[in-house]
Design a protein around this motif. Structure first.
Motif, PDB file in Angstrom:
ATOM      1  N   MET A 104     -34.345  42.364  37.905  1.00  0.00           N
ATOM      2  CA  MET A 104     -35.429  41.708  38.593  1.00  0.00           C
ATOM      3  C   MET A 104     -36.604  41.533  37.645  1.00  0.00           C
ATOM      4  O   MET A 104     -36.837  42.361  36.776  1.00  0.00           O
ATOM      5  N   ASP A 140     -41.527  41.691  33.114  1.00  0.00           N
ATOM      6  CA  ASP A 140     -40.666  42.748  33.630  1.00  0.00           C
ATOM      7  C   ASP A 140     -41.538  43.859  34.201  1.00  0.00           C
ATOM      8  O   ASP A 140     -42.523  44.263  33.584  1.00  0.00           O
ATOM      9  N   LYS A 141     -41.149  44.362  35.359  1.00  0.00           N
ATOM     10  CA  LYS A 141     -41.852  45.496  35.954  1.00  0.00           C
ATOM     11  C   LYS A 141     -41.384  46.753  35.227  1.00  0.00           C
ATOM     12  O   LYS A 141     -40.189  47.028  35.162  1.00  0.00           O
ATOM     13  N   SER A 144     -43.370  51.410  38.837  1.00  0.00           N
ATOM     14  CA  SER A 144     -43.771  51.161  40.212  1.00  0.00           C
ATOM     15  C   SER A 144     -44.115  52.485  40.865  1.00  0.00           C
ATOM     16  O   SER A 144     -43.344  53.442  40.764  1.00  0.00           O
ATOM     17  N   VAL A 169     -40.817  39.593  37.520  1.00  0.00           N
ATOM     18  CA  VAL A 169     -41.941  39.087  38.298  1.00  0.00           C
ATOM     19  C   VAL A 169     -42.449  37.809  37.651  1.00  0.00           C
ATOM     20  O   VAL A 169     -42.565  37.723  36.422  1.00  0.00           O
ATOM     21  N   TYR A 185     -47.364  35.300  43.195  1.00  0.00           N
ATOM     22  CA  TYR A 185     -46.721  36.485  42.661  1.00  0.00           C
ATOM     23  C   TYR A 185     -45.358  36.556  43.334  1.00  0.00           C
ATOM     24  O   TYR A 185     -45.283  36.664  44.561  1.00  0.00           O
ATOM     25  N   SER A 186     -44.304  36.426  42.552  1.00  0.00           N
ATOM     26  CA  SER A 186     -42.963  36.416  43.138  1.00  0.00           C
ATOM     27  C   SER A 186     -42.014  37.278  42.325  1.00  0.00           C
ATOM     28  O   SER A 186     -42.183  37.440  41.119  1.00  0.00           O
ATOM     29  N   HIS A 187     -41.034  37.848  43.014  1.00  0.00           N
ATOM     30  CA  HIS A 187     -39.982  38.643  42.382  1.00  0.00           C
ATOM     31  C   HIS A 187     -38.695  37.836  42.436  1.00  0.00           C
ATOM     32  O   HIS A 187     -38.340  37.305  43.501  1.00  0.00           O
TER      33      HIS A 187
END
Length: 98
Positions: free
Chosen positions: A1, A92-93, A96, A3, A53-55
């Motif tokens: 995933m 990339d996240k 969290s 962002v 803001y989207s994943h």
């Protein structure tokens, strides 16, 4: 995933039109293959500046959306309202806390 963050700046007179268009299209965007999250933010100091803001599950999912008729329609309407160049980042996240 990963962002996707997009910064957009609008002429003040077009903000209601942009918000109405986003409200109308947001569920269709969110329903795209691989889109796991979508939010819209407005800058506290400059109300002409917005961020999406989207994943996305995979880069290919975002690219498929960007090549879709839905995106072409949304982007055509949106860019006509800009008062400045848009900016976009794919990030990339790493951490969290939630």
């Amino acid at each position: 995933m990963f962002v996707r963050i997009v910064k957009m700046s609008f002429h003040q007179k077009y903000i209601p039109d942009f918000l109405a268009m986003f409200e109308e299209k947001k569920q269709s965007i969110k329903n795209r293959e691989g889109c796991e999250f979508l939010e819209l933010y407005q800058d506290k100091n400059n109300p002409e500046i917005f961020f999406t803001y989207s994943h996305w599950r995979h880069v290919d999912d975002l690219e498929a959306y960007r090549n879709s008729d839905l995106f072409k329609d949304v982007w055509k309407q949106t860019k006509a309202m800009f008062n400045d160049k848009p900016y976009a980042w794919s990030v990339d996240k790493l951490v969290s806390l939630s």
